[in-house]
Write an enzyme that holds these catalytic residues in place. Structure first.
Site: not given
Ligand code: AMP
Length: 278
Positions: A37, A149-150, A184-185
């Site tokens: 993020h 990532k998504d 990363m997640s």
């Molecule tokens: P989320 O909080 O999981 O909904 O993700 C918010 C944003 O962060 C989305 O655009 C995701 O694709 C991005 N994101 C999540 N994990 C990663 C990662 N490992 N590397 C780059 N972007 C990420």
């Protein structure tokens, strides 16, 4: 750095920035921020005069059997990370602010949302498209940064912005991985030590697929078979496939642009990963 909870306040802030002719980047997130993020926030900070990070665990993109209730929430640490990355503002609305009683309009997602995640999470992109459209209306930004990532989500948002004439430029950020290759997640914190070892098979399968493609193999089924073999230890393999990187439609003979995408369950945790193969 400001923390704003109300939609009318963030809209006013962003319009005042735009009124001065300044660029504004928005980075939508569900919080529990990690370096992936933060890389998106930094990208926006580099490109735009101001950056707004949204933190909202969007209930409409979770199915009834999914992890909405136990989705990790680390708001204070998130605000610190956003501040350190140089953003101007966190917008963190309540569920009632985003979905007041009686709210019943949804965005029907584009065709690129139908395969893959669309099969395994049939309501997901409807929720994503709806919340992203609502955030874009509240935050009239010039740019929005989404992570690769998504990957399918990124394609859904790009198509929605084009189809519905949103005047916002979508910027893609690269996938940030831990040193061992795991993407990363926010959900990685659910993984036990053993799960984590198993989870490494996703990035390994993508790496091997890329190597096989680089070696000249054109038969997609053969490359997918190699990926499936590496993923044999996961609890459920939902898909591990190579598709057209723009349409996400299946491909039999490898041609550029080709994207490999994987979704699995390791224990109770659902993991996704992807990579450009050609
Ligand atoms: P989320 O909080 O999981 O909904 O993700 C918010 C944003 O962060 C989305 O655009 C995701 O694709 C991005 N994101 C999540 N994990 C990663 C990662 N490992 N590397 C780059 N972007 C990420």
């Amino acid at each position: 750095m400001q923390v704003i909870h109300r939609g009318d306040e963030v809209r006013q802030l962003v319009w005042s920035m735009r009124g001065r002719g300044e660029t504004v980047g928005v980075v939508p997130t569900m919080g529990a921020l990690h370096d992936g993020h933060v890389s998106l926030v930094r990208k926006s900070v580099e490109m735009c005069d101001h950056t707004i990070v949204t933190i909202f665990v969007n209930p409409t993109q979770f199915a009834a059997n999914e992890d909405l209730g136990k989705y990790p929430r680390t708001f204070d640490a998130d605000c610190q990370a956003v501040k350190d990355a140089g953003a101007a503002c966190v917008f963190s609305p309540s569920v009632a602010e985003m979905y007041p009683d009686g709210c019943s309009t949804f965005v029907d997602p584009p065709a690129v949302g139908l395969p893959l995640e669309g099969v395994f999470r049939p309501e997901h992109f409807r929720g994503v498209a709806t919340i992203v459209a609502k955030l874009f209306n509240l935050i009239p930004a010039t740019h929005a940064v989404f992570g690769s990532k998504d990957y399918q989500q990124l394609k859904v948002v790009e198509a929605m912005v084009s189809d519905l004439n949103f005047g916002i430029e979508i910027i893609a950020g690269e996938i940030i991985r831990d040193a061992d290759g795991l993407a990363m997640s926010s959900r990685n914190r659910y993984l036990s030590a053993d799960d984590r070892k198993t989870a490494l098979s996703l990035s390994k399968a993508l790496r091997v697929a890329k190597e096989i493609a680089a070696g000249g193999e054109l038969d997609v089924a053969k490359i997918e078979a190699a990926m499936h073999k590496i993923l044999a230890g996961v609890d459920t393999l939902q898909y591990a496939t190579i598709v057209d990187a723009n349409t996400l439609q299946p491909m039999h003979t490898l041609r550029s642009p080709a994207q490999a995408l994987i979704a699995v369950r390791v224990g109770a945790t659902r993991l996704i990963d992807n990579e450009r193969i050609l």
